[in-house]
Design a protein around this motif. Structure first.
Motif, short mmCIF file in Angstrom:
data_model
loop_
_atom_site.label_atom_id
_atom_site.label_comp_id
_atom_site.label_asym_id
_atom_site.label_seq_id
_atom_site.Cartn_x
_atom_site.Cartn_y
_atom_site.Cartn_z
N ILE A 1 3.11 0.23 -12.07
CA ILE A 1 4.47 0.62 -11.88
C ILE A 1 5.30 -0.31 -11.07
CG2 ILE A 1 6.23 2.37 -11.11
CD1 ILE A 1 4.91 4.53 -12.69
N ALA B 1 -2.91 15.25 -4.95
CA ALA B 1 -1.53 15.47 -5.67
C ALA B 1 -1.58 16.31 -6.97
CB ALA B 1 -1.05 14.09 -6.03
N GLU C 1 0.73 4.22 -2.42
CA GLU C 1 0.35 5.73 -2.15
C GLU C 1 1.53 6.63 -2.38
OE1 GLU C 1 -1.28 5.47 1.68
OE2 GLU C 1 -3.29 4.98 1.09
N THR C 2 2.78 6.16 -1.99
CA THR C 2 3.94 7.12 -2.56
C THR C 2 3.88 7.63 -3.97
OG1 THR C 2 5.34 5.61 -1.12
CG2 THR C 2 6.38 7.01 -2.83
N LEU C 3 3.52 6.59 -4.94
CA LEU C 3 3.38 7.12 -6.49
C LEU C 3 2.06 7.96 -6.51
CD1 LEU C 3 4.61 3.70 -7.88
CD2 LEU C 3 5.94 5.83 -7.71
N MET C 4 0.90 7.66 -5.97
CA MET C 4 -0.21 8.46 -5.97
C MET C 4 -0.03 9.96 -5.39
SD MET C 4 -2.99 5.73 -4.82
CE MET C 4 -4.64 6.79 -5.19
N ALA C 5 0.74 10.00 -4.46
CA ALA C 5 1.22 11.27 -3.89
C ALA C 5 2.00 12.24 -4.93
CB ALA C 5 2.09 11.18 -2.59
N ARG C 6 2.46 11.67 -5.85
CA ARG C 6 3.01 12.35 -6.99
C ARG C 6 2.11 12.34 -8.36
NH1 ARG C 6 5.85 12.59 -3.14
NH2 ARG C 6 7.96 11.96 -2.94
N GLY C 7 0.81 12.14 -8.21
CA GLY C 7 -0.01 12.48 -9.30
C GLY C 7 -0.50 11.29 -9.92
N LEU C 8 0.08 10.12 -9.79
CA LEU C 8 -0.47 9.05 -10.49
C LEU C 8 -1.93 8.31 -9.98
CD1 LEU C 8 2.51 6.68 -11.14
CD2 LEU C 8 1.77 8.54 -12.37
N GLU C 9 -2.66 7.85 -10.99
CA GLU C 9 -3.88 7.20 -10.42
C GLU C 9 -3.56 5.90 -9.89
OE1 GLU C 9 -7.05 8.33 -10.40
OE2 GLU C 9 -6.32 10.34 -11.56
N GLU C 10 -4.37 5.11 -9.14
CA GLU C 10 -4.07 4.04 -8.29
C GLU C 10 -3.67 2.91 -9.45
OE1 GLU C 10 -7.20 2.56 -5.72
OE2 GLU C 10 -5.80 1.04 -4.90
N LYS D 1 0.79 -1.19 -0.02
CA LYS D 1 0.05 -0.23 -0.02
C LYS D 1 0.79 1.14 0.08
CE LYS D 1 -2.29 1.48 3.58
NZ LYS D 1 -2.96 1.59 4.84
N LYS D 2 2.03 1.06 0.61
CA LYS D 2 2.82 2.39 0.86
C LYS D 2 3.53 2.64 -0.55
CE LYS D 2 6.45 4.42 3.89
NZ LYS D 2 7.30 4.15 5.06
N GLN D 3 4.03 1.80 -1.11
CA GLN D 3 4.41 1.95 -2.36
C GLN D 3 3.38 2.67 -3.38
OE1 GLN D 3 5.57 -2.14 -3.70
NE2 GLN D 3 7.73 -1.53 -3.16
N ILE E 1 -5.99 10.55 -2.64
CA ILE E 1 -4.55 10.95 -2.83
C ILE E 1 -4.26 11.63 -4.23
CG2 ILE E 1 -2.22 10.49 -2.60
CD1 ILE E 1 -2.83 8.08 -0.98
N SER E 2 -4.66 10.63 -5.32
CA SER E 2 -4.17 11.22 -6.48
C SER E 2 -4.68 12.61 -6.88
CB SER E 2 -4.67 10.30 -7.78
OG SER E 2 -4.54 8.81 -7.50
#
Ligand code: ADP
Ligand code: MG
Lengths: 311, 244
Positions: free
Chosen positions: A304, B79, A289-298, A285-287, B75-76
């Motif tokens: 990735i 962001a 959410e980390t990428l989502m926090a840069r703007g990616l959709e789930e 989950k953390k991986q 989140i998305s």
């Protein structure tokens, strides 16, 4: 010839570089169903394909002391939606010889295809053998892939196998590689597969560390989603002194997919050591959410993470 | 001027435990806003709540960002509006190269800007671009790459959760410069830190205790108060009115 062009096109889409088939210093063999449609050999490499009813029987010999400089390219495929292809390979690497092979198996329009491969591989002393197999299937999932290999290796040699099936549906897949490793030789087997829909994946990779100081690493990376099911058996048996091995299996599941990992480790010599790790789980989950926090959709984030693991 | 970020009476329960309790916070655009508080005060939980992480949605209260309510946005979406987070313990990714990790948040992928971001955190691009963001990086390297990826994203609001933890004390000046660089670039920063030297660069500091913001003031005032009144903590459980 049209089949040749179409096979090469599929080869290209599966990530292969078609220019290799034009170079005279690179050996290759291209087979459509049971027809050899392209072939080139180089000095010190004996390459004899025989056409059979449902495929071919190929003898590959690397002559004593010859290290084939360039990667040898194999391409096996079926263009129509249906068909059977059986490849029987008899490989011998004589003492001091070496070869690296890259096989692409392409079934771009597969609806009902069976691809069986049986390889008997005999590797001498002080030699090396590397075999990479990349599969490219269509999106229908109607492929049955059954690769089997029995590998015997002499002393001071190295064996590397890489199997990957990351483009298109897997279908039904049943891989079985078994190897015998002698003194001071090393084995590295890796399989990477991404299954979805109702794909079925069975992998059995076995290494017998029979020689003193032999080493083996068996690695599997499998991702399954939807209703796909995978079962991975990674087995290392160490019976000789100073034999060392490691089994490493990671499976990621999504949706209703199921995964099973069975690491088997047998050590019968007090001076041998084999370790193993196996992990099956949802995407971390953390991986994600980390990428989502840069703007990616789930979905993009999961992709990735999964593709990274399969790299 | 209305604040860039505003939390109004936010409460968060996880498994029946109250983690955040009627928390209020306003962060002004263009500032470095530091959050001070002892272990388990709820600082990281606050960071996750603002970011919108999945187990950290408010039970009560509202969150506004740039004039819009974002309380229930995933989140998305947050962001994409310009909020991002540098994790206290960033995740590791097998098979993902540093260059690709940094480029994830960039609107337009540009090799030069990726390298710039690495130089900003004092990592030599040619040594790191093709390494994987996996376990082979040291804790300090991973945290620098996290900051580089925040830097490359040009966020409106960067939440930095203890960017200085696990980093060599000698490197503190550098971390301070990175944070100042982020501010110069136009980002507003929520800075969670234990280190006084780092907290000093903030424009304003909020003191957190037991899931609440209990006091706000200049970083100097707040760290003086924190040292005198909170270490050791006189109540252990809950801030008493007379202590605040
Ligand atoms: N997902 C969670 N599940 C249970 N308890 C949690 C969870 N997240 C945080 N907590 C608890 O909330 C409190 C605050 O934690 P945290 O926000 O990490 O504090 P800080 O970052 O200030 O050290 C701690 O007591 C912690 O154990
Ligand atoms: Mg924390």
């Amino acid at each position: 010839m049209q089949d040749y062009q179409l096979i090469l096109e599929a080869y290209n889409r599966s990530g292969g570089d078609v220019s290799v088939f034009k170079q005279s210093n690179m050996a290759h063999l291209v087979v459509h169903k049971n027809k050899v449609i392209g072939m080139n050999s180089v000095k010190g490499l004996v390459l004899i394909p025989k056409e059979k009813e449902y495929g071919i029987e190929a003898t590959i010999v690397v002559e004593k002391g010859v290290r084939i400089e360039n990667m040898v390219h194999l391409c096996f495929g079926i263009l129509p939606k249906e068909g059977i292809q059986e490849i029987y390979m008899k490989v011998r690497v004589e003492d001091g010889g070496g070869i690296k092979l890259l096989a692409h198996c392409v079934f771009p329009n597969a609806v009902k295809i069976i691809h069986r491969m049986q390889a008997d591989i005999d590797i001498g002393n002080n030699s090396y053998y590397e075999y990479n197999e990349v599969h490219f299937h269509g999106e229908e999932g109607g492929v049955e892939v059954i690769p089997k290999a029995k590998i015997k290796m002499g002393k001071n040699s190295s064996l590397v196998t890489n199997f990957s099936l990351l483009k298109g549906r897997v279908g039904y897949f049943d891989l079985d590689y078994e190897s015998e490793i002698r003194d001071n030789s090393t084995l590295e087997m890796t399989a990477k597969i991404y299954g979805y829909g109702d794909d079925r994946i069975k992998i059995r990779e076995v290494g017998h560390l029979l020689g003193k100081g032999s080493k083996g690493v068996i690695k599997s990376r499998v991702a399954v989603r939807d209703n796909a099911i995978s079962e991975i058996i990674n087995e290392l048996n160490a019976t000789a002194p100073e034999a060392k091995g490691h089994v490493d299996c990671i499976e990621i599941i999504q949706g209703n997919a199921q995964a099973k990992a069975i690491p088997i480790v047998n050590v019968t010599n007090e001076f041998a050591k084999v370790t193993h790790e196996a992990a099956i789980g949802r995407v971390d989950k953390k991986q994600v959410e980390t990428l989502m926090a840069r703007g990616l959709e789930e979905e993009e984030a999961i992709d990735i993470v999964v593709r990274g693991m399969l790299k | 001027m209305e604040p860039l970020l505003h939390l109004e009476n936010c409460s968060l329960n996880i498994d029946g435990r109250q983690i955040l309790n009627n928390l209020n916070l306003s962060v002004k655009e263009g500032t470095i806003h530091s959050i001070l508080g002892s272990n388990a005060a709820g600082k990281s939980s606050l960071a996750y709540l603002i970011m919108g992480c999945c187990d950290y949605s408010v039970d009560k209260g509202k969150i506004y960002f740039a004039g819009k309510e974002i309380t229930n946005l995933p989140i998305s979406k947050r962001a994409k509006m310009g909020i991002t987070l540098a994790w206290q313990e960033p995740a590791r990714f097998e098979g993902l190269k540093v260059r690709d990790y940094i480029s994830v948040g960039m609107r337009k992928v540009d090799e030069y800007l990726i390298e710039e971001a690495l130089r900003e955190v004092l990592l030599e691009p040619k040594d790191y671009l093709d390494r994987e963001v996996d376990k082979s990086l040291s804790g300090g390297e991973r945290k620098r790459i996290e900051l580089a990826s925040v830097f490359a994203m040009h966020p409106k609001l960067a939440i930095l959760d203890e960017p200085d933890s696990g980093i060599d004390i000698l490197a503190l000046d550098n971390i301070i410069n990175i944070i100042k660089g982020l501010k110069k670039q136009g980002s507003t920063i929520i800075l969670i830190t234990h280190r006084e030297e780092v907290a000093q660069i903030a424009d304003i500091t909020s003191l957190m205790c037991s899931g609440m913001v209990v006091k706000e003031g200049s970083p100097q005032e707040m760290s003086k108060y924190f040292k005198e009144k909170c270490v050791p903590c006189p109540t252990k459980t809950f801030p008493q009115e007379e202590n605040i």
